[in-house]
Design a protein around this motif. Sequence first.
Motif, PDB file in Angstrom:
ATOM      1  N   ILE A 230       0.839  -1.207   0.000  1.00 51.09           N
ATOM      2  CA  ILE A 230       0.000   0.000   0.000  1.00 51.09           C
ATOM      3  C   ILE A 230       0.869   1.251   0.000  1.00 51.09           C
ATOM      4  O   ILE A 230       0.602   2.223  -0.734  1.00 51.09           O
ATOM      5  N   ARG A 231       1.942   1.254   0.820  1.00 52.15           N
ATOM      6  CA  ARG A 231       2.806   2.425   0.893  1.00 52.15           C
ATOM      7  C   ARG A 231       3.510   2.678  -0.437  1.00 52.15           C
ATOM      8  O   ARG A 231       3.554   3.812  -0.936  1.00 52.15           O
ATOM      9  N   ASN A 232       4.056   1.629  -1.043  1.00 57.18           N
ATOM     10  CA  ASN A 232       4.796   1.804  -2.305  1.00 57.18           C
ATOM     11  C   ASN A 232       3.888   2.324  -3.418  1.00 57.18           C
ATOM     12  O   ASN A 232       4.253   3.256  -4.160  1.00 57.18           O
ATOM     13  N   GLU A 233       2.702   1.728  -3.514  1.00 59.14           N
ATOM     14  CA  GLU A 233       1.819   2.137  -4.593  1.00 59.14           C
ATOM     15  C   GLU A 233       1.221   3.517  -4.338  1.00 59.14           C
ATOM     16  O   GLU A 233       0.991   4.283  -5.280  1.00 59.14           O
ATOM     17  N   THR A 234       1.008   3.833  -3.047  1.00 57.09           N
ATOM     18  CA  THR A 234       0.514   5.179  -2.739  1.00 57.09           C
ATOM     19  C   THR A 234       1.576   6.226  -3.033  1.00 57.09           C
ATOM     20  O   THR A 234       1.282   7.313  -3.566  1.00 57.09           O
ATOM     21  N   LEU A 237       1.646   6.727  -6.692  1.00 56.36           N
ATOM     22  CA  LEU A 237       0.534   7.576  -7.128  1.00 56.36           C
ATOM     23  C   LEU A 237       0.810   9.044  -6.814  1.00 56.36           C
ATOM     24  O   LEU A 237       0.555   9.934  -7.647  1.00 56.36           O
ATOM     25  N   ALA A 238       1.344   9.291  -5.603  1.00 52.47           N
ATOM     26  CA  ALA A 238       1.630  10.678  -5.219  1.00 52.47           C
ATOM     27  C   ALA A 238       2.713  11.289  -6.099  1.00 52.47           C
ATOM     28  O   ALA A 238       2.683  12.495  -6.410  1.00 52.47           O
ATOM     29  N   ALA A 239       3.666  10.463  -6.555  1.00 54.93           N
ATOM     30  CA  ALA A 239       4.750  10.977  -7.401  1.00 54.93           C
ATOM     31  C   ALA A 239       4.324  11.114  -8.856  1.00 54.93           C
ATOM     32  O   ALA A 239       5.054  11.706  -9.671  1.00 54.93           O
ATOM     33  N   PRO A 248      -6.381   1.677 -12.562  1.00 54.25           N
ATOM     34  CA  PRO A 248      -7.348   0.727 -12.001  1.00 54.25           C
ATOM     35  C   PRO A 248      -6.685  -0.471 -11.321  1.00 54.25           C
ATOM     36  O   PRO A 248      -7.139  -0.920 -10.266  1.00 54.25           O
ATOM     37  N   ASP A 249      -5.617  -0.986 -11.922  1.00 53.61           N
ATOM     38  CA  ASP A 249      -4.928  -2.124 -11.304  1.00 53.61           C
ATOM     39  C   ASP A 249      -4.295  -1.737  -9.982  1.00 53.61           C
ATOM     40  O   ASP A 249      -4.323  -2.500  -9.001  1.00 53.61           O
ATOM     41  N   VAL A 250      -3.703  -0.544  -9.928  1.00 51.26           N
ATOM     42  CA  VAL A 250      -3.049  -0.096  -8.701  1.00 51.26           C
ATOM     43  C   VAL A 250      -4.070   0.111  -7.593  1.00 51.26           C
ATOM     44  O   VAL A 250      -3.879  -0.323  -6.448  1.00 51.26           O
ATOM     45  N   THR A 251      -5.165   0.784  -7.898  1.00 53.33           N
ATOM     46  CA  THR A 251      -6.192   1.015  -6.865  1.00 53.33           C
ATOM     47  C   THR A 251      -6.820  -0.298  -6.412  1.00 53.33           C
ATOM     48  O   THR A 251      -7.114  -0.473  -5.231  1.00 53.33           O
ATOM     49  N   SER A 252      -7.003  -1.227  -7.363  1.00 55.55           N
ATOM     50  CA  SER A 252      -7.549  -2.528  -6.985  1.00 55.55           C
ATOM     51  C   SER A 252      -6.596  -3.259  -6.042  1.00 55.55           C
ATOM     52  O   SER A 252      -7.020  -3.921  -5.084  1.00 55.55           O
ATOM     53  N   SER A 253      -5.292  -3.143  -6.322  1.00 54.59           N
ATOM     54  CA  SER A 253      -4.310  -3.779  -5.457  1.00 54.59           C
ATOM     55  C   SER A 253      -4.333  -3.175  -4.064  1.00 54.59           C
ATOM     56  O   SER A 253      -4.248  -3.886  -3.057  1.00 54.59           O
ATOM     57  N   ILE A 254      -4.457  -1.853  -3.983  1.00 54.58           N
ATOM     58  CA  ILE A 254      -4.518  -1.181  -2.676  1.00 54.58           C
ATOM     59  C   ILE A 254      -5.750  -1.636  -1.907  1.00 54.58           C
ATOM     60  O   ILE A 254      -5.684  -1.936  -0.700  1.00 54.58           O
ATOM     61  N   ILE A 255      -6.898  -1.703  -2.610  1.00 57.54           N
ATOM     62  CA  ILE A 255      -8.133  -2.145  -1.954  1.00 57.54           C
ATOM     63  C   ILE A 255      -8.010  -3.584  -1.474  1.00 57.54           C
ATOM     64  O   ILE A 255      -8.436  -3.946  -0.368  1.00 57.54           O
ATOM     65  N   GLU A 256      -7.405  -4.458  -2.291  1.00 52.47           N
ATOM     66  CA  GLU A 256      -7.246  -5.863  -1.923  1.00 52.47           C
ATOM     67  C   GLU A 256      -6.367  -6.023  -0.691  1.00 52.47           C
ATOM     68  O   GLU A 256      -6.689  -6.794   0.224  1.00 52.47           O
ATOM     69  N   GLU A 257      -5.260  -5.284  -0.638  1.00 51.85           N
ATOM     70  CA  GLU A 257      -4.374  -5.377   0.520  1.00 51.85           C
ATOM     71  C   GLU A 257      -5.034  -4.794   1.765  1.00 51.85           C
ATOM     72  O   GLU A 257      -4.857  -5.298   2.883  1.00 51.85           O
ATOM     73  N   THR A 258      -5.830  -3.753   1.587  1.00 49.98           N
ATOM     74  CA  THR A 258      -6.558  -3.173   2.720  1.00 49.98           C
ATOM     75  C   THR A 258      -7.577  -4.170   3.271  1.00 49.98           C
ATOM     76  O   THR A 258      -7.733  -4.311   4.488  1.00 49.98           O
ATOM     77  N   ASP A 259      -8.273  -4.859   2.359  1.00 53.18           N
ATOM     78  CA  ASP A 259      -9.222  -5.886   2.801  1.00 53.18           C
ATOM     79  C   ASP A 259      -8.514  -7.003   3.555  1.00 53.18           C
ATOM     80  O   ASP A 259      -9.055  -7.548   4.535  1.00 53.18           O
ATOM     81  N   ARG A 260      -7.309  -7.352   3.088  1.00 54.47           N
ATOM     82  CA  ARG A 260      -6.567  -8.402   3.782  1.00 54.47           C
ATOM     83  C   ARG A 260      -6.203  -7.979   5.195  1.00 54.47           C
ATOM     84  O   ARG A 260      -6.317  -8.762   6.146  1.00 54.47           O
TER      85      ARG A 260
END
Length: 421
Positions: A230-234, A237-239, A248-260
């Motif tokens: 989540i930190r790396n992909e966020t 995104l910020a950069a 879409p793939d990045v946000t989906s990955s963030i959501i999936e890790e958050t759900d985990r």
Amino acid sequence: MSKLMRKFLLAVLAPLLIMGVLSFSLTAFLVNRFAEGERYSQLTREANIIKEALAEDRPVPREIQGFITRDGVTERIGGRGRQVVELPILNDLQQQDSIEVQGNRLLTYQLTSGDTVITTIREAPLASSALDGVYLAIGVALLAALLLATGLAYYMGRQFIRPIMELRMVAKQIGDGRKDVLLPDRPNDEVGDLIHAVDEMQEQLIQKEALQKSFIAGITHDLRTPLAIIRNETEALAAGVIPVDELPDVTSSIIEETDRLGLLIDETLVYSKLAGGMMPLDRTEVALDQLVEETAERLQSTFQKDGLRLTVETVPVRLSLDRRMFERVLVNFLVNAQVAAPVGSEVLVRLTATELTVEDAGNGVAENARSTIWDLYVKQTGGSGHGLGLAISRLILDSHGLAYGVRDSALGGACFYIQFK
């Protein structure tokens, strides 16, 4: 002397002392009663001797003590001969009686012959020095028996209490965190069973500590991995370094890790509440067959995605249970079977009037692990969870009062079962 030894000696010696005192008192009483009976017989014989002596007008033997009352005059006989005395107390005596003279108890016997009353008198046996030896022997025997019992009780008490005292030191060392504690020798009695129980407790503590460390390490890893993603992909995104078509793939990955992360936290909280009794059951009458069919239907697509066949066989069953909690157990069994089952195999859910089973064709559960897989921090071989699923299921099933376990399945793998009363 330890408190336990004092209690042991008191428990042994107090009844012995009471029994000894009672025995001494009873023996003295019986001896006295027997001696009094013999003494009254003696007084009767002496009275008859006096009667015969008076009838034959011959002297009364000097060793016989008594009184003769005739025409209101009382004479003392024996010893110094006859002497006139004033003893009004003799007028109120029964045939066999006793009197107190200067603090001494005397036994009396009266024989009436015409207008003459013959009274013989002797010292009571209990007050007689003739029985002092008997009482002394009984007292010495009682004291010797008490001393012997004290010594034997002290010796036996040390033998019984020594391993308990050693066990107390061992328990303190275990409480201080030592793991290399040597237990005392195990006698073949309840103390040995206690030492065996402490030995098992020590082994379980060591196992629990190892499992807890493993669990903490696993939880830490499971937390760090999604957080790092989540930190790396966020940060990416910020950069602004991620192309628009990959958003879409990045946000989906963030959501999936958050759900985990949420699932891990939820399982930990649920276990904590169940273990602490802070999650009471909401029992209702539930059609268990419908619950099983609905749960299996909801998971059917995930099984098909993994190339598995989910088969359901049910009969109508109604039970009073917490629907949400029981569904959680069933889902856990199904997910474990899904992970264990090889591609192309079948997972069978069968509900009968007395049992619910979930079977797979995987590697099964080793017999020596079937009692420990329900513990906290324990993961099944090849499992992807955190060791919380079956621990939560165990608490839920225990709170329902249901029997459960795992055995070999006819499909070749494991068969998790829940039995109904």
